[in-house]
Design a protein around this motif. Structure first.
Motif, PDB file in Angstrom:
ATOM      1  N   VAL A  39     -26.147  59.573  39.796  1.00 48.41           N
ATOM      2  CA  VAL A  39     -27.038  58.530  38.607  1.00 48.41           C
ATOM      3  C   VAL A  39     -26.848  57.485  38.530  1.00 48.41           C
ATOM      4  O   VAL A  39     -26.114  56.669  39.742  1.00 48.41           O
ATOM      5  N   TRP A  40     -27.485  56.787  38.347  1.00 49.92           N
ATOM      6  CA  TRP A  40     -28.530  55.772  38.744  1.00 49.92           C
ATOM      7  C   TRP A  40     -28.897  54.425  37.444  1.00 49.92           C
ATOM      8  O   TRP A  40     -30.019  55.071  36.868  1.00 49.92           O
ATOM      9  N   PHE A  41     -27.735  54.186  36.370  1.00 50.97           N
ATOM     10  CA  PHE A  41     -27.895  53.347  35.484  1.00 50.97           C
ATOM     11  C   PHE A  41     -29.342  52.060  35.732  1.00 50.97           C
ATOM     12  O   PHE A  41     -30.245  52.245  34.798  1.00 50.97           O
ATOM     13  N   ASN A  42     -28.693  51.819  37.037  1.00 56.77           N
ATOM     14  CA  ASN A  42     -30.059  50.270  37.392  1.00 56.77           C
ATOM     15  C   ASN A  42     -30.706  51.705  38.560  1.00 56.77           C
ATOM     16  O   ASN A  42     -29.847  51.147  39.343  1.00 56.77           O
ATOM     17  N   ASN A  43     -32.738  51.171  38.992  1.00 53.33           N
ATOM     18  CA  ASN A  43     -33.116  51.867  39.813  1.00 53.33           C
ATOM     19  C   ASN A  43     -34.727  51.130  39.609  1.00 53.33           C
ATOM     20  O   ASN A  43     -34.303  50.935  38.223  1.00 53.33           O
ATOM     21  N   VAL A  44     -34.834  51.174  41.199  1.00 54.95           N
ATOM     22  CA  VAL A  44     -35.956  50.591  40.983  1.00 54.95           C
ATOM     23  C   VAL A  44     -37.021  51.446  42.258  1.00 54.95           C
ATOM     24  O   VAL A  44     -36.437  51.514  43.046  1.00 54.95           O
ATOM     25  N   GLU A  45     -38.228  51.312  41.253  1.00 54.14           N
ATOM     26  CA  GLU A  45     -38.848  52.250  41.814  1.00 54.14           C
ATOM     27  C   GLU A  45     -39.816  51.522  42.295  1.00 54.14           C
ATOM     28  O   GLU A  45     -39.931  50.516  42.123  1.00 54.14           O
ATOM     29  N   THR A  46     -40.716  52.393  43.232  1.00 53.86           N
ATOM     30  CA  THR A  46     -42.417  52.097  43.432  1.00 53.86           C
ATOM     31  C   THR A  46     -43.351  52.167  42.820  1.00 53.86           C
ATOM     32  O   THR A  46     -42.753  53.252  42.807  1.00 53.86           O
ATOM     33  N   LYS A  47     -43.700  51.593  42.173  1.00 50.63           N
ATOM     34  CA  LYS A  47     -45.244  52.565  41.878  1.00 50.63           C
ATOM     35  C   LYS A  47     -46.620  51.872  42.281  1.00 50.63           C
ATOM     36  O   LYS A  47     -46.968  50.125  43.138  1.00 50.63           O
TER      37      LYS A  47
END
Ligand code: SF4
Ligand code: SF4
Length: 504
Positions: A39-47
């Motif tokens: 679980v990652w309440f905050n995640n950082v994706e690459t777009k």
């Protein structure tokens, strides 16, 4: 008009360096427990990319968010009550652990206790954090980091852009997209919950899960189009981003904002009219962005301030709302946009879209400072297609995205000219309809704002919560000046806004 306060966030994507500090500090604070390994309440994706969990933006597949039915009524994509009841024991619209990723741990004892003099270097091997079995790591929450993973082409926001986007070295584009729960004004997760366990707090709009009421039906997971509700597999209950409410209650920013290396997050109060939410979520897709902006109330308007006072909101909150950087970026400068407004949940984490590839408009034109033509021409040749950003932030409206980017590009050129040789390109300002003072104030907020300007969170919150608690306990009255009529008592005695579950 029913005036409500919402703690909201804006993130300036131009400044995100993809360091994942926000994700790590959030994980250490909230989800470093058994059952929440994935679980990652905050995640950082690459777009561009397919995100976490995989393909979460594909609502045909996951049935998240709201849609208009044939008669123009707002309904949950996951179906009405009967449809959801029919799949309560076997919900086909749930991501599996492979869609998130199988969390791994490593046998570090092999390294620590390796005997001296081995001919081969000892190697720690991955084991499943779920089963304890040896495993091969195949995917992760940021597997696509900086265009790794070879999956960028599958990003649904690239639909129709295949001939424009080249995934070749020095021809492609990327940016980072940090995501948390949107603490929506019209949260699909709350409406879909059969147990009434999910609720939106009256006092600040934070969406939470009542752990005592949750029965683990997981309808919230399907219904959330951002896939920001998770199941703790140890407790069998739903968990989600809490917007760090204990910190917010103390007047402090969330841990992701506090530790953000890029200083790109802004937190503040916005007033909104609760009576206008349903109508704003029900307009045709092309009108959604304006409708969502229209729900917010001007904190400087004497009528709104009087209404807030009349509703019993403390004076600190009224002043904090007037100083809110979130209101300023969304409604005053109009450079922040919501993520996927077409999901109709009215998300409350907005984004300033990225501009980096057009930084050097002047250089491209062979001059020291750019004029209006340079700037506006460069926007039209942005390496990130406007259509791509429009798919993310405006339900496809390219003109709105172009307008925002023009403001940002004009601001840079204006400040560059002013700083380098004192020239001020008046036509730049005419082109974006802003004054020099406004542009400089916008620059200050985006570039050099101090801690107290980025986070304007009133600490009076705990007093309001105490009053709400006393009301829930059947003791109406206001020991600290919070007007009891400003909250709508729920028939079941629980706290939280009554989200109309009949809509679904
Ligand atoms: Fe609920 Fe948050 Fe999902 Fe909105 S983003 S539907 S508030 S879990
Ligand atoms: Fe981006 Fe800030 Fe998170 Fe780093 S800490 S990834 S800069 S949002």
């Amino acid at each position: 008009m029913r005036i409500r306060a919402q703690v909201a966030m804006v993130m300036n994507l131009d400044k995100c360096i993809g360091c994942h500090t926000c994700s790590v500090t959030c994980k250490q604070t909230w989800t470093n427990r058994e059952g929440t390994e994935y679980v990652w309440f905050n995640n950082v994706e690459t777009k561009p990319g397919i995100g976490y969990p995989k393909h979460y933006e594909d609502q045909e597949r996951w049935k998240g968010g709201w849609k208009l039915d044939g008669r123009g009524r707002l309904v949950l994509r996951s179906g009405g009550r009967l449809a959801r009841l029919g799949k309560i024991f076997a919900n086909p619209d749930l991501p599996s652990i492979d869609d998130y990723y199988e969390p791994a741990t490593f046998d570090k004892d092999v390294l620590v206790n390796a005997p001296a003099g081995l001919s081969d270097t000892p190697v720690k091997r991955p084991y499943s954090a779920l089963t304890g079995s040896p495993m091969s790591v195949q995917w992760g929450a940021n597997w696509e980091d900086s265009l790794g993973g070879q999956t960028a082409q599958e990003d649904p926001n690239l639909a129709g852009l295949a001939d424009r986007v080249r995934f070749e070295f020095e021809k492609t584009f990327m940016f980072h997209l940090p995501r948390i729960c949107e603490h929506c004004l019209n949260p699909a997760c709350v409406s879909a919950c059969p147990s009434g366990a999910m609720y939106k707090r009256e006092e600040d709009g934070i969406v939470l899960v009542d752990q005592d009421r949750c029965r683990g039906w997981r309808m919230c997971v399907s219904a959330c189009p951002y896939k920001k509700v998770y199941v703790n597999h140890a407790t069998g209950k739903a968990e989600k981003c809490t917007l760090c409410f204990p910190r917010i209650e103390a007047g402090q920013p969330t841990i992701c904002a506090e530790t953000c290396v890029g200083r790109l997050r802004y937190l503040g109060i916005v007033w909104y009219d609760e009576d206008a939410v349903l109508a704003a979520a029900s307009v045709p897709e092309s009108e959604l962005l304006d409708a969502q902006r229209g729900v917010f109330l001007d904190p400087h308007d004497p009528v709104v301030r009087a209404a807030a006072r009349e509703a019993g909101h403390p004076e600190e909150w009224i002043e904090a709302a007037a100083a809110s950087p979130v209101w300023t970026l969304i409604s005053e400068y109009r450079i922040a946009l919501p993520l996927h407004p077409e999901y109709r949940t009215l998300p409350m984490v907005w984004y300033v879209p990225p501009l980096s590839p057009v930084l050097d408009a002047a250089g491209a034109a062979g001059r020291d400072t750019a004029d209006a033509d340079d700037v506006f021409h460069t926007i039209s040749e942005l390496r990130i297609p406007l259509e791509y950003l429009a798919s993310l932030f405006t339900a496809g409206d390219v003109e709105v995205v172009a307008g925002v980017l023009m403001k940002l590009a004009a601001m840079r050129s204006y400040m560059r000219g002013r700083t380098l040789d004192g020239t001020v390109a008046a036509e730049l300002l005419d082109g974006i309809g802003m004054t020099g003072e406004q542009v400089e104030a916008m620059y200050r907020l985006l570039a050099i704002a101090k801690y107290d300007e980025r986070y304007v969170i009133p600490a009076a919150h705990s007093r309001q919560a105490a009053v709400l608690d006393s009301q829930a306990a059947g003791q109406p009255g206001c020991p600290v000046g919070f007007h009891p009529d400003s909250v709508t008592p729920r028939a079941d005695g629980r706290r939280g806004l009554t989200i109309d579950v009949e809509r679904s």
